[in-house]
Write an enzyme that holds these catalytic residues in place. Structure first.
Site, PDB file in Angstrom:
ATOM      1  CG  HIS A 139      -1.992  -0.857   1.347  1.00 43.42           C
ATOM      2  ND1 HIS A 139      -2.724  -1.305   0.187  1.00 43.42           N
ATOM      3  CD2 HIS A 139      -2.060  -2.087   2.341  1.00 43.42           C
ATOM      4  CE1 HIS A 139      -3.633  -2.292   0.789  1.00 43.42           C
ATOM      5  NE2 HIS A 139      -3.197  -2.625   1.841  1.00 43.42           N
TER       6      HIS A 139
HETATM    7  N1  V1S Z   1      -9.617  -3.988   8.076  1.00 47.65           N
HETATM    8  C1  V1S Z   1      -8.940  -3.372   8.690  1.00 47.65           C
HETATM    9  C2  V1S Z   1      -8.008  -2.425   9.537  1.00 47.65           C
HETATM   10  N2  V1S Z   1      -8.045  -2.892  10.777  1.00 47.65           N
HETATM   11  C3  V1S Z   1      -7.138  -1.745  11.409  1.00 47.65           C
HETATM   12  C4  V1S Z   1      -6.599  -1.485  12.580  1.00 47.65           C
HETATM   13  C5  V1S Z   1      -7.118  -2.204  13.846  1.00 47.65           C
HETATM   14  C6  V1S Z   1      -6.618  -1.840  14.878  1.00 47.65           C
HETATM   15  C7  V1S Z   1      -5.432  -1.331  15.099  1.00 47.65           C
HETATM   16  F1  V1S Z   1      -4.833  -0.873  16.223  1.00 47.65           F
HETATM   17  C8  V1S Z   1      -4.973  -0.483  14.197  1.00 47.65           C
HETATM   18  C9  V1S Z   1      -5.449  -0.534  12.934  1.00 47.65           C
HETATM   19  N3  V1S Z   1      -6.798  -0.914  10.253  1.00 47.65           N
HETATM   20  C10 V1S Z   1      -7.593  -1.564   9.128  1.00 47.65           C
HETATM   21  C11 V1S Z   1      -7.246  -0.994   7.662  1.00 47.65           C
HETATM   22  C12 V1S Z   1      -6.143  -1.196   7.155  1.00 47.65           C
HETATM   23  C13 V1S Z   1      -5.852  -2.458   6.665  1.00 47.65           C
HETATM   24  C14 V1S Z   1      -4.345  -2.748   5.775  1.00 47.65           C
HETATM   25  C15 V1S Z   1      -4.062  -4.003   5.482  1.00 47.65           C
HETATM   26  C16 V1S Z   1      -2.746  -4.135   5.221  1.00 47.65           C
HETATM   27  C17 V1S Z   1      -2.241  -5.319   3.969  1.00 47.65           C
HETATM   28  O1  V1S Z   1      -2.648  -6.412   4.751  1.00 47.65           O
HETATM   29  O2  V1S Z   1      -2.823  -5.263   2.760  1.00 47.65           O
HETATM   30  C18 V1S Z   1      -0.587  -5.224   3.907  1.00 47.65           C
HETATM   31  C19 V1S Z   1       0.111  -5.436   4.896  1.00 47.65           C
HETATM   32  N4  V1S Z   1      -7.303   0.439   7.729  1.00 47.65           N
HETATM   33  C20 V1S Z   1      -8.839   0.749   7.725  1.00 47.65           C
HETATM   34  O3  V1S Z   1      -9.906   0.011   7.567  1.00 47.65           O
HETATM   35  C21 V1S Z   1      -8.922   2.594   7.915  1.00 47.65           C
HETATM   36  C22 V1S Z   1      -9.641   2.974   9.052  1.00 47.65           C
HETATM   37  C23 V1S Z   1     -10.258   3.408   7.694  1.00 47.65           C
HETATM   38  C24 V1S Z   1     -10.665   2.072  10.058  1.00 47.65           C
HETATM   39  C25 V1S Z   1      -9.639   1.513  11.045  1.00 47.65           C
HETATM   40  N5  V1S Z   1      -8.938   2.355  11.921  1.00 47.65           N
HETATM   41  C26 V1S Z   1      -8.105   2.040  12.948  1.00 47.65           C
HETATM   42  C27 V1S Z   1      -8.259   3.386  10.923  1.00 47.65           C
HETATM   43  C28 V1S Z   1      -9.018   3.960   9.864  1.00 47.65           C
HETATM   44 ZN    ZN Z   2      -3.834  -7.490   3.230  1.00 47.59          ZN
END
Ligand code: V1S
Ligand code: ZN
Ligand code: CA
Length: 386
Positions: A139
């Site tokens: 990403h």
């Molecule tokens: N799905 C999901 C998710 N969960 C979290 C998260 C949960 C707990 C925490 F302490 C911190 C973060 N973030 C997300 C996603 C990002 C997913 C990334 C995937 C990465 C990969 O596997 O593709 C490659 C390594 N973020 C979101 O959904 C964004 C938010 C919109 C919602 C969640 N909050 C915590 C941030 C903003």
């Molecule tokens: Zn992923």
């Protein structure tokens, strides 16, 4: 030297394994899903099966600032050196997805270093397959962290491959859209990107990667039609996924004729993942690796997502076995002497869906949807020829 399972080096075929044991020392935070410790669990499973005897094993070095700035802007990597900065939200750093933590710069440069080392082994033809489970952070953008990814090691590795190979096919089986890699190569016809992912623009990160999102379609853009997206719904099964993968990738290989393949093996597409939504077993996930290996094209395998560490370790260890041609030979029972063996719950490398989930997730991928995807891909590929 042979291990108790009789694993030896395949003759005339070289697999290199790039790993930095210091990555596991880093922590995103207690509640954060990304656990670098899953790399240690993977490595311990690989070693306890004796797979290390069949590969050239390298302690990956850290990437230099100059190497990071082959893709990222000059001002971007500096704030990752958390010890020397004041925390702010510039470059999307410091939020809950991409927190600033001690040693962040080292963590990023180790991940990038392992992927660059792997790419160099492919470039020098010292490896037929090079494995970097610490990479796969798809990403990250030029000047922006996103979705647990700060430095895009895949883009850096592909740029390295492009010094030697005319065309690189990037395949991404992480449950999330490989948006950072796609974006980096939208304007070139030397890289084709293909991401399989769950797609829901409103509720699932990053919300991009629709079927008809194939990059800017101007006649002056050589990269037009070279970005392919395979949007899926919850609950896809092994059979559907492998068949779709083969249909799509065989067509890409036929039209694009890649000289190297970069495969992101994000393990969050497995059933039971803390963030993922699919019903894939290690068998289905690894069938993609097997398919790519059989193509006989130089191959880099990266890690990526994966938030249920015992399943990540199972998948990446099994896929290491596929790379060295030992998947049919190794016992499914996890070796007694595997460190943290109790963490694996069921003591098998290939648990069933019932063992993982109890009840499988409802499958929301009708066959017609999958046929439409293959048709769309076929139409896009009409514009591609090499
Ligand atoms: N799905 C999901 C998710 N969960 C979290 C998260 C949960 C707990 C925490 F302490 C911190 C973060 N973030 C997300 C996603 C990002 C997913 C990334 C995937 C990465 C990969 O596997 O593709 C490659 C390594 N973020 C979101 O959904 C964004 C938010 C919109 C919602 C969640 N909050 C915590 C941030 C903003
Ligand atoms: Zn992923
Ligand atoms: Ca993907």
């Amino acid at each position: 030297m042979a291990h108790e399972y009789g694993i030896t080096k395949p003759k005339g075929y070289n697999v290199t394994f790039h790993y930095n044991p210091n990555m596991e020392r880093h922590h995103f935070g207690q509640t954060h899903p990304m656990k670098p410790w899953r790399l240690t669990l993977t490595k311990s499973l690989v070693t306890s099966y004796g797979m290390n005897f069949a590969m050239d094993n390298y302690t990956a070095r850290t990437a230099t600032y100059e190497e990071l700035t082959n893709f990222h802007t000059n001002d971007y990597p500096t704030p990752l050196d958390v010890d020397n900065m004041h925390p702010d939200l510039k470059f999307n750093l410091g939020g809950s997805d991409c927190p600033l933590f001690e040693g962040l710069y080292d963590y990023c440069s180790m991940s990038a270093g392992s992927s660059l080392d792997a790419a160099r082994k492919i470039c020098s033809k010292q490896a037929d397959i090079a494995i970097a489970w610490g990479g796969g952070l798809h990403h990250a953008k030029k000047s922006e962290a996103s979705g647990f990814c700060y430095i895009n090691d895949i883009v850096l590795a592909i740029l390295q491959l492009l010094r030697v190979y005319p065309r690189v096919l990037y395949i991404d089986i992480d449950v999330h859209h490989g948006d950072g890699v796609e974006e980096a190569f939208l304007s070139t016809d030397r890289v084709m990107t293909v991401s399989f992912h769950k797609y829901d623009p409103n509720t699932f990160f990053p919300g991009t990667g629709a079927l008809d999102d194939n990059g800017p379609r101007s006649e002056h853009n050589p990269g037009a039609h070279h970005a392919l997206n395979i949007p899926l719904n919850d609950g896809i099964t092994d059979e559907q996924y492998s068949s779709l993968f083969e249909s799509v990738i065989s067509r890409c290989v036929e039209k694009f004729r890649p000289s190297a393949i970069a495969l992101q093996c994000g393990a969050d597409s497995l059933a039971g993942d803390r963030l993922g939504k699919f019903n894939l077993l290690v068998e289905g996930h690894s069938s993609c690796v097997e398919y790519c290996k059989k193509l006989g094209i130089p191959l880099i395998m990266f890690g990526g997502g994966g938030y249920t560490p015992r399943n990540v370790a199972r998948a990446w260890a099994y896929e290491t076995a596929v790379a060295i041609g030992q998947d049919k030979n190794i016992p499914h029972k996890i070796p007694e002497h595997t460190p943290w063996r109790e963490r694996f719950r069921q003591d098998t490398l290939l648990p069933t869906i019932e063992q993982i989930l109890g009840e499988p997730r409802q499958n929301r991928n009708p066959e017609k949807k999958l046929r439409d995807i293959v048709q769309h891909v076929t139409e896009q590929l009409r514009f591609v020829s090499h």
